[in-house]
Design a protein around this motif. Sequence first.
Motif, PDB file in Angstrom:
ATOM      1  N   GLN A 183      43.061 -21.536  56.014  1.00 27.30           N
ATOM      2  CA  GLN A 183      43.417 -20.831  57.314  1.00 27.30           C
ATOM      3  C   GLN A 183      43.157 -19.518  57.096  1.00 27.30           C
ATOM      4  O   GLN A 183      43.994 -18.501  56.096  1.00 27.30           O
ATOM      5  CB  GLN A 183      44.890 -21.395  57.216  1.00 27.30           C
ATOM      6  CG  GLN A 183      45.060 -22.874  57.397  1.00 27.30           C
ATOM      7  CD  GLN A 183      46.457 -23.137  57.766  1.00 27.30           C
ATOM      8  OE1 GLN A 183      47.688 -22.691  57.209  1.00 27.30           O
ATOM      9  NE2 GLN A 183      46.818 -24.043  58.617  1.00 27.30           N
ATOM     10  N   LEU A 184      42.652 -18.767  57.977  1.00 26.81           N
ATOM     11  CA  LEU A 184      42.018 -17.563  58.142  1.00 26.81           C
ATOM     12  C   LEU A 184      42.611 -17.003  59.514  1.00 26.81           C
ATOM     13  O   LEU A 184      42.922 -17.851  60.472  1.00 26.81           O
ATOM     14  CB  LEU A 184      40.887 -16.964  58.067  1.00 26.81           C
ATOM     15  CG  LEU A 184      40.139 -17.795  56.960  1.00 26.81           C
ATOM     16  CD1 LEU A 184      38.491 -17.736  57.047  1.00 26.81           C
ATOM     17  CD2 LEU A 184      40.477 -17.008  55.518  1.00 26.81           C
ATOM     18  N   VAL A 185      42.749 -15.538  59.582  1.00 26.49           N
ATOM     19  CA  VAL A 185      42.999 -15.158  60.827  1.00 26.49           C
ATOM     20  C   VAL A 185      41.923 -13.948  61.140  1.00 26.49           C
ATOM     21  O   VAL A 185      41.505 -13.224  60.110  1.00 26.49           O
ATOM     22  CB  VAL A 185      44.330 -14.500  61.061  1.00 26.49           C
ATOM     23  CG1 VAL A 185      44.478 -13.531  62.051  1.00 26.49           C
ATOM     24  CG2 VAL A 185      45.324 -15.513  60.881  1.00 26.49           C
ATOM     25  N   ALA A 186      41.358 -13.804  62.371  1.00 25.04           N
ATOM     26  CA  ALA A 186      40.286 -12.842  62.514  1.00 25.04           C
ATOM     27  C   ALA A 186      40.886 -11.867  63.877  1.00 25.04           C
ATOM     28  O   ALA A 186      41.448 -12.364  64.661  1.00 25.04           O
ATOM     29  CB  ALA A 186      38.941 -13.518  62.963  1.00 25.04           C
ATOM     30  N   THR A 187      40.671 -10.701  63.813  1.00 17.14           N
ATOM     31  CA  THR A 187      40.995  -9.871  64.765  1.00 17.14           C
ATOM     32  C   THR A 187      40.079  -8.768  64.647  1.00 17.14           C
ATOM     33  O   THR A 187      39.125  -8.582  63.948  1.00 17.14           O
ATOM     34  CB  THR A 187      42.415  -9.385  64.628  1.00 17.14           C
ATOM     35  OG1 THR A 187      42.787  -8.651  65.767  1.00 17.14           O
ATOM     36  CG2 THR A 187      42.523  -8.242  63.441  1.00 17.14           C
ATOM     37  N   ILE A 188      40.190  -7.693  65.797  1.00 17.69           N
ATOM     38  CA  ILE A 188      39.152  -6.848  65.930  1.00 17.69           C
ATOM     39  C   ILE A 188      39.557  -5.512  65.017  1.00 17.69           C
ATOM     40  O   ILE A 188      40.740  -5.518  64.667  1.00 17.69           O
ATOM     41  CB  ILE A 188      39.142  -6.260  67.439  1.00 17.69           C
ATOM     42  CG1 ILE A 188      40.271  -5.692  67.905  1.00 17.69           C
ATOM     43  CG2 ILE A 188      38.566  -7.435  68.200  1.00 17.69           C
ATOM     44  CD1 ILE A 188      40.297  -5.111  69.503  1.00 17.69           C
ATOM     45  N   ASP A 189      38.535  -4.910  64.706  1.00 12.24           N
ATOM     46  CA  ASP A 189      38.787  -3.452  64.053  1.00 12.24           C
ATOM     47  C   ASP A 189      38.905  -2.362  65.065  1.00 12.24           C
ATOM     48  O   ASP A 189      37.907  -2.553  66.046  1.00 12.24           O
ATOM     49  CB  ASP A 189      37.615  -3.254  62.965  1.00 12.24           C
ATOM     50  CG  ASP A 189      37.963  -1.884  62.239  1.00 12.24           C
ATOM     51  OD1 ASP A 189      38.441  -1.014  62.850  1.00 12.24           O
ATOM     52  OD2 ASP A 189      37.685  -1.716  61.004  1.00 12.24           O
ATOM     53  N   THR A 190      39.897  -1.818  65.236  1.00  7.27           N
ATOM     54  CA  THR A 190      40.083  -0.841  66.117  1.00  7.27           C
ATOM     55  C   THR A 190      39.313   0.557  66.001  1.00  7.27           C
ATOM     56  O   THR A 190      39.338   1.291  66.861  1.00  7.27           O
ATOM     57  CB  THR A 190      41.659  -0.303  66.401  1.00  7.27           C
ATOM     58  OG1 THR A 190      41.949   0.252  65.055  1.00  7.27           O
ATOM     59  CG2 THR A 190      42.640  -1.653  66.763  1.00  7.27           C
ATOM     60  N   GLU A 191      38.713   0.626  64.901  1.00 11.15           N
ATOM     61  CA  GLU A 191      37.725   1.901  64.677  1.00 11.15           C
ATOM     62  C   GLU A 191      36.407   1.531  64.651  1.00 11.15           C
ATOM     63  O   GLU A 191      35.504   2.373  64.771  1.00 11.15           O
ATOM     64  CB  GLU A 191      38.154   2.409  63.345  1.00 11.15           C
ATOM     65  CG  GLU A 191      39.587   2.857  63.002  1.00 11.15           C
ATOM     66  CD  GLU A 191      39.946   4.018  63.946  1.00 11.15           C
ATOM     67  OE1 GLU A 191      39.310   4.947  64.017  1.00 11.15           O
ATOM     68  OE2 GLU A 191      40.847   4.035  64.411  1.00 11.15           O
ATOM     69  N   GLU A 192      36.022   0.431  64.472  1.00 10.51           N
ATOM     70  CA  GLU A 192      34.472  -0.112  64.296  1.00 10.51           C
ATOM     71  C   GLU A 192      34.219  -1.233  65.356  1.00 10.51           C
ATOM     72  O   GLU A 192      35.192  -2.046  65.578  1.00 10.51           O
ATOM     73  CB  GLU A 192      34.169  -0.533  62.894  1.00 10.51           C
ATOM     74  CG  GLU A 192      34.364   0.764  61.860  1.00 10.51           C
ATOM     75  CD  GLU A 192      33.357   1.662  62.207  1.00 10.51           C
ATOM     76  OE1 GLU A 192      32.213   1.598  62.809  1.00 10.51           O
ATOM     77  OE2 GLU A 192      33.392   2.708  61.479  1.00 10.51           O
ATOM     78  N   ARG A 193      33.274  -1.594  65.452  1.00 15.04           N
ATOM     79  CA  ARG A 193      32.504  -3.097  66.396  1.00 15.04           C
ATOM     80  C   ARG A 193      32.431  -3.882  65.255  1.00 15.04           C
ATOM     81  O   ARG A 193      31.239  -4.579  65.199  1.00 15.04           O
ATOM     82  CB  ARG A 193      31.391  -2.465  66.922  1.00 15.04           C
ATOM     83  CG  ARG A 193      31.821  -1.985  68.337  1.00 15.04           C
ATOM     84  CD  ARG A 193      32.251  -2.865  69.381  1.00 15.04           C
ATOM     85  NE  ARG A 193      32.645  -2.206  70.540  1.00 15.04           N
ATOM     86  CZ  ARG A 193      33.179  -2.646  71.736  1.00 15.04           C
ATOM     87  NH1 ARG A 193      33.380  -3.911  71.820  1.00 15.04           N
ATOM     88  NH2 ARG A 193      33.239  -1.720  72.761  1.00 15.04           N
ATOM     89  N   CYS A 194      33.466  -4.488  64.644  1.00 14.62           N
ATOM     90  CA  CYS A 194      33.370  -5.452  63.692  1.00 14.62           C
ATOM     91  C   CYS A 194      34.747  -6.323  63.726  1.00 14.62           C
ATOM     92  O   CYS A 194      35.837  -5.914  64.204  1.00 14.62           O
ATOM     93  CB  CYS A 194      33.067  -4.899  62.059  1.00 14.62           C
ATOM     94  SG  CYS A 194      34.402  -3.888  61.386  1.00 14.62           S
TER      95      CYS A 194
END
Length: 151
Positions: free
Chosen positions: A33-44
């Motif tokens: 089980q993983l969680v993905a979210t945005i990086d607020t400093e980069e487009r990744c």
Amino acid sequence: MFRGLHTINLDAKGRLAIPTKYREPLSALCHAQLVATIDTEERCLLVYPLPEWDTIQSKIEALPSFNPAARRIQRLLLGHATDLELDSNGRVLLPQHLREYAELEKECVLVGQGKKLELWSKSLWHSRRDEYLEIVSQPEQLPDEILSLSL
């Protein structure tokens, strides 16, 4: 736990295969089980094993919600956080809104960052990596902590 760089492909349905070397450790650590979210400093995207994310989420939730900057971070990181689960083939399905944010197309790069992974568009990664290499060649732009490391 996560180190190295892996070029991987995103299929037409938005699935990507987690590298084989990470599958067994992820099953043991977080039951895949993983969680993905945005990086607020980069487009990744930032991809965490669930127990690591739970620690981060607790810290984010503890930020003062009346502080506008803290509230923005809460909205962005928690608001985009998405549960992912490895399927029987070691793949995860990335929702469209995360793929759009990180400009993910067919070719992606998974970058190990110790306790988490970063998922980049291959073209964005190469561009950003080249910028980082330029900065690293200028010691006056590096933090003192980095300069004290012995490689």
